[in-house]
Design a protein around this motif. Structure first.
Motif, PDB file in Angstrom:
ATOM      1  N   ALA A 201       0.826  -1.208   0.000  1.00  0.00           N
ATOM      2  CA  ALA A 201       0.000   0.000   0.000  1.00  0.00           C
ATOM      3  C   ALA A 201       0.858   1.256   0.000  1.00  0.00           C
ATOM      4  O   ALA A 201       0.550   2.233  -0.696  1.00  0.00           O
ATOM      5  N   VAL A 202       1.944   1.244   0.785  1.00  0.00           N
ATOM      6  CA  VAL A 202       2.848   2.395   0.816  1.00  0.00           C
ATOM      7  C   VAL A 202       3.540   2.565  -0.532  1.00  0.00           C
ATOM      8  O   VAL A 202       3.610   3.671  -1.080  1.00  0.00           O
ATOM      9  N   ALA A 203       4.061   1.462  -1.087  1.00  0.00           N
ATOM     10  CA  ALA A 203       4.744   1.529  -2.385  1.00  0.00           C
ATOM     11  C   ALA A 203       3.802   2.044  -3.465  1.00  0.00           C
ATOM     12  O   ALA A 203       4.187   2.875  -4.299  1.00  0.00           O
ATOM     13  N   TYR A 204       2.587   1.563  -3.437  1.00  0.00           N
ATOM     14  CA  TYR A 204       1.586   1.996  -4.418  1.00  0.00           C
ATOM     15  C   TYR A 204       1.221   3.465  -4.213  1.00  0.00           C
ATOM     16  O   TYR A 204       1.183   4.248  -5.177  1.00  0.00           O
ATOM     17  N   GLY A 205       0.939   3.834  -2.973  1.00  0.00           N
ATOM     18  CA  GLY A 205       0.510   5.205  -2.706  1.00  0.00           C
ATOM     19  C   GLY A 205       1.549   6.244  -3.056  1.00  0.00           C
ATOM     20  O   GLY A 205       1.207   7.378  -3.396  1.00  0.00           O
ATOM     21  N   LEU A 206       2.839   5.869  -2.978  1.00  0.00           N
ATOM     22  CA  LEU A 206       3.918   6.795  -3.310  1.00  0.00           C
ATOM     23  C   LEU A 206       4.434   6.605  -4.728  1.00  0.00           C
ATOM     24  O   LEU A 206       5.415   7.244  -5.120  1.00  0.00           O
ATOM     25  N   SER A 207       3.791   5.764  -5.509  1.00  0.00           N
ATOM     26  CA  SER A 207       4.274   5.452  -6.855  1.00  0.00           C
ATOM     27  C   SER A 207       4.303   6.690  -7.745  1.00  0.00           C
ATOM     28  O   SER A 207       3.512   7.624  -7.587  1.00  0.00           O
ATOM     29  N   TRP A 208       5.214   6.664  -8.704  1.00  0.00           N
ATOM     30  CA  TRP A 208       5.381   7.825  -9.582  1.00  0.00           C
ATOM     31  C   TRP A 208       4.140   8.099 -10.420  1.00  0.00           C
ATOM     32  O   TRP A 208       3.821   9.256 -10.716  1.00  0.00           O
ATOM     33  N   GLY A 209       3.407   7.052 -10.793  1.00  0.00           N
ATOM     34  CA  GLY A 209       2.213   7.271 -11.604  1.00  0.00           C
ATOM     35  C   GLY A 209       1.156   8.081 -10.885  1.00  0.00           C
ATOM     36  O   GLY A 209       0.544   8.993 -11.462  1.00  0.00           O
TER      37      GLY A 209
ATOM     38  N   THR B  55       9.000  -1.895  -1.511  1.00  0.00           N
ATOM     39  CA  THR B  55       8.583  -0.830  -0.593  1.00  0.00           C
ATOM     40  C   THR B  55       9.726   0.132  -0.327  1.00  0.00           C
ATOM     41  O   THR B  55       9.554   1.358  -0.381  1.00  0.00           O
ATOM     42  N   ALA B  56      10.904  -0.397  -0.055  1.00  0.00           N
ATOM     43  CA  ALA B  56      12.059   0.451   0.217  1.00  0.00           C
ATOM     44  C   ALA B  56      12.419   1.308  -0.991  1.00  0.00           C
ATOM     45  O   ALA B  56      12.699   2.510  -0.859  1.00  0.00           O
ATOM     46  N   VAL B  57      12.408   0.694  -2.163  1.00  0.00           N
ATOM     47  CA  VAL B  57      12.736   1.435  -3.376  1.00  0.00           C
ATOM     48  C   VAL B  57      11.727   2.555  -3.629  1.00  0.00           C
ATOM     49  O   VAL B  57      12.091   3.669  -4.016  1.00  0.00           O
ATOM     50  N   SER B  58      10.448   2.286  -3.385  1.00  0.00           N
ATOM     51  CA  SER B  58       9.408   3.303  -3.620  1.00  0.00           C
ATOM     52  C   SER B  58       9.597   4.505  -2.701  1.00  0.00           C
ATOM     53  O   SER B  58       9.387   5.653  -3.107  1.00  0.00           O
ATOM     54  N   VAL B  59       9.996   4.255  -1.450  1.00  0.00           N
ATOM     55  CA  VAL B  59      10.219   5.346  -0.512  1.00  0.00           C
ATOM     56  C   VAL B  59      11.413   6.190  -0.954  1.00  0.00           C
ATOM     57  O   VAL B  59      11.376   7.431  -0.907  1.00  0.00           O
ATOM     58  N   VAL B  60      12.457   5.539  -1.422  1.00  0.00           N
ATOM     59  CA  VAL B  60      13.639   6.266  -1.895  1.00  0.00           C
ATOM     60  C   VAL B  60      13.301   7.081  -3.140  1.00  0.00           C
ATOM     61  O   VAL B  60      13.665   8.263  -3.252  1.00  0.00           O
ATOM     62  N   LEU B  61      12.593   6.465  -4.085  1.00  0.00           N
ATOM     63  CA  LEU B  61      12.218   7.183  -5.307  1.00  0.00           C
ATOM     64  C   LEU B  61      11.314   8.372  -5.003  1.00  0.00           C
ATOM     65  O   LEU B  61      11.355   9.393  -5.701  1.00  0.00           O
ATOM     66  N   ALA B  62      10.483   8.242  -3.962  1.00  0.00           N
ATOM     67  CA  ALA B  62       9.554   9.318  -3.620  1.00  0.00           C
ATOM     68  C   ALA B  62      10.275  10.607  -3.249  1.00  0.00           C
ATOM     69  O   ALA B  62       9.704  11.700  -3.349  1.00  0.00           O
ATOM     70  N   LEU B  63      11.540  10.492  -2.845  1.00  0.00           N
ATOM     71  CA  LEU B  63      12.318  11.678  -2.502  1.00  0.00           C
ATOM     72  C   LEU B  63      12.626  12.531  -3.717  1.00  0.00           C
ATOM     73  O   LEU B  63      13.063  13.681  -3.575  1.00  0.00           O
ATOM     74  N   GLU B  64      12.398  11.996  -4.915  1.00  0.00           N
ATOM     75  CA  GLU B  64      12.628  12.748  -6.148  1.00  0.00           C
ATOM     76  C   GLU B  64      11.337  12.979  -6.925  1.00  0.00           C
ATOM     77  O   GLU B  64      11.374  13.359  -8.090  1.00  0.00           O
ATOM     78  N   LEU B  65      10.197  12.754  -6.278  1.00  0.00           N
ATOM     79  CA  LEU B  65       8.895  12.894  -6.926  1.00  0.00           C
ATOM     80  C   LEU B  65       8.133  14.083  -6.347  1.00  0.00           C
ATOM     81  O   LEU B  65       8.560  14.665  -5.339  1.00  0.00           O
ATOM     82  N   PRO B  66       7.017  14.481  -6.959  1.00  0.00           N
ATOM     83  CA  PRO B  66       6.346  15.732  -6.578  1.00  0.00           C
ATOM     84  C   PRO B  66       6.064  15.926  -5.091  1.00  0.00           C
ATOM     85  O   PRO B  66       6.227  17.034  -4.571  1.00  0.00           O
ATOM     86  N   LEU B  67       5.625  14.891  -4.379  1.00  0.00           N
ATOM     87  CA  LEU B  67       5.245  15.073  -2.976  1.00  0.00           C
ATOM     88  C   LEU B  67       6.408  15.513  -2.101  1.00  0.00           C
ATOM     89  O   LEU B  67       6.201  15.996  -0.978  1.00  0.00           O
TER      90      LEU B  67
END
Length: 488
Positions: free
Chosen positions: A153-161, A372-384
């Motif tokens: 759920a976290v990985a999905y919610g923070l996904s780039w799409g 999940t870990a990768v999604s959190v790291v990628l989120a640091l470079e995404l809009p949120l």
């Protein structure tokens, strides 16, 4: 039961009963449903983040496109029990002749409570957040682990799409995201009629979704419900054909579906032979980058699930399109793919548990925490990530100037404007796109000088004269980046 061939394992439901409600032997249906509360809390947190980003972007006049203004005019018309006329697309333009999205009429009651473009952004945030709860609960139910469910759920919610869709303001696909999540959930749990019930209304979201519905039918067919699957596939194809060949042309001024041109013509407007379209479809690096990240965010394991068939229609038209906006990871076009790929990952993790390949079994055990870990790291470079920056919330001089420009246009007046001010004027003005008010002479012209029309505006009075030579305009407000001209 599981079908194992050549070391690969695919979850296959037991033979369907007449009700078509069977589930795989030993599947998640035999377990109690996961508790709602953890996923509701997570969805609430995601919804707050989505809406906060959208609200700050709107209030600081950072709207990236004209779409928020377009949907605001359409939903406002529905709320007033009028035809969805969107003057931004052209005076008297019926929006159903552009994209077929009658589902947006469901937002009309929300406008009776809160008549603002922010209501659309709130609705989208809620729909995206709700889909995260569906994806997470499904993951827990299928995999039997709350940690896996919350991680997915976290990985999905923070996904780039999803993040890029939030950044792109409101679009009708906000409805498709939770509907696709519920469709995939039903497929994973073997609830065939539920899969049909959730997928069939997708044809009311956007015209191309009929092909996605057809793919849901194909998955049903592959998973044993052949009669129901064939019927749904036929319905999806028929709905697509009816929409683009009959309904949209009937509502369009030009009597045809305009978006064929996205495939048939280059960005410069030149005709492109279809053979050349096919040959160049796989040429742009942006397309491959987008595809890499689409499957990469699932550790590439989602490719082992039949659910991935559902992404093919959307990827197909995007690869064929001559419009570079459709190719990459920006904008909202990938949001509808997110619930599919993440629940395909869940399906694949379940399937590989019985693989004969030891390394694949081991990979299936670690892929969820890694994703999940990768999604959190990628989120640091995404809009949120902007929500963590103090400057995001500061009211700068440009914002103050934009507010004064909006106030300079009297309520009820007609105004021709560009993206920056558009959604802030649609509530109580008749609003046209700069250069799109053919046959109409607006009372006011309002420009963001930095983004202007097709280029920055250096001579607003001269631009006004070129747009409306029959009228004369004078500057009634000008400050820094913005100018408002009044017809005299």
């Amino acid at each position: 039961m599981l079908d194992v061939q050549n070391g690969a394992a695919t979850a296959i439901p037991a033979p369907a009963t007449p009700s078509h409600e069977t589930v795989p032997t030993g599947a998640a249906e035999s377990r109690p449903g996961p508790p709602v509360r953890p996923y509701a809390l997570l969805a609430g947190a995601l919804g707050v983040l989505y809406f906060l980003y959208s609200w700050v972007q709107y209030e600081r006049f950072r709207t990236p496109s004209w779409d928020l203004g377009i949907f605001e005019q359409a939903v406002r018309a529905y709320s007033e029990l009028r035809a969805p006329i969107v003057d931004i697309k052209g005076p008297g333009f019926l929006i159903l002749g552009d994209h077929f999205s009658p589902v947006t009429a469901l937002l009309a009651p929300l406008y009776w409570i809160w008549s603002s473009p922010l209501a659309l952004l709130l609705a989208q945030a809620a729909l995206f957040a709700a889909s995260a709860a569906v994806v997470g609960r499904t993951a827990q139910q299928v995999l039997g682990s709350r940690a896996a469910g919350l991680g997915i759920a976290v990985a999905y919610g923070l996904s780039w799409g999803l993040q890029e869709a939030v950044k792109s303001d409101f679009h009708e696909i906000a409805f498709a995201v939770p509907m696709l999540a519920l469709t995939c959930r039903a497929l994973l749990l073997g609830r065939w009629t539920a899969a049909v019930a959730w997928s069939a209304p997708l044809v009311l979201v956007k015209e191309d979704m009929g092909l996605t519905v057809a793919m849901v039918g194909a998955v049903l067919f592959l998973r044993g419900s052949r009669r129901l699957g064939a019927a749904l596939a036929a319905f999806g194809v028929a709905a697509f054909a009816l929409t683009v060949l009959v309904l949209i042309p009937a509502a369009s001024r030009v009597g045809q579906y305009d978006y064929w041109a996205k495939i048939e013509k280059s960005s410069a407007g030149a005709d492109v032979p279809f053979t050349e379209v096919l040959l160049t479809a796989l040429g742009a690096g942006e397309k491959w980058e987008m595809l890499f990240f689409l499957v990469g965010i699932t550790g590439f394991l989602a490719l082992r699930s039949p659910l991935m068939l559902l992404v093919l229609p959307t990827l197909g038209w995007r690869f064929l399109s001559q419009d570079p906006n459709h190719w990459g990871m920006l904008w909202h076009y990938s949001a509808i793919l997110m619930p599919v790929v993440f629940l395909a990952l869940v399906d694949a993790v379940r399937a590989v548990r019985t693989s004969r390949r030891g390394w694949l079994v081991s990979y299936g055990k670690v892929v969820v925490p890694v994703v999940t870990a990768v999604s959190v790291v990628l989120a640091l470079e995404l809009p949120l990530r902007d929500l963590l920056r103090p400057e995001t919330y500061r009211t700068d001089s440009r914002t103050l100037e934009a507010r004064k420009a909006v106030e300079a246009v009297p309520e009820g007046a007609s105004v021709e404007t560009n993206v920056t001010l558009m959604a802030h004027l649609t509530a109580d003005h008749t609003v046209y796109w700069v250069g799109g008010a053919k046959g109409v002479t607006p009372d006011y012209l309002a420009f963001d000088l930095a983004s202007g029309w097709s280029q920055p505006v250096s001579d607003p009075v001269g631009l006004a004269a070129s747009l409306h030579p029959e009228a004369r305009y004078t500057v009634s407000f000008q400050a820094g980046h913005f100018v408002v001209l009044r017809r005299v």
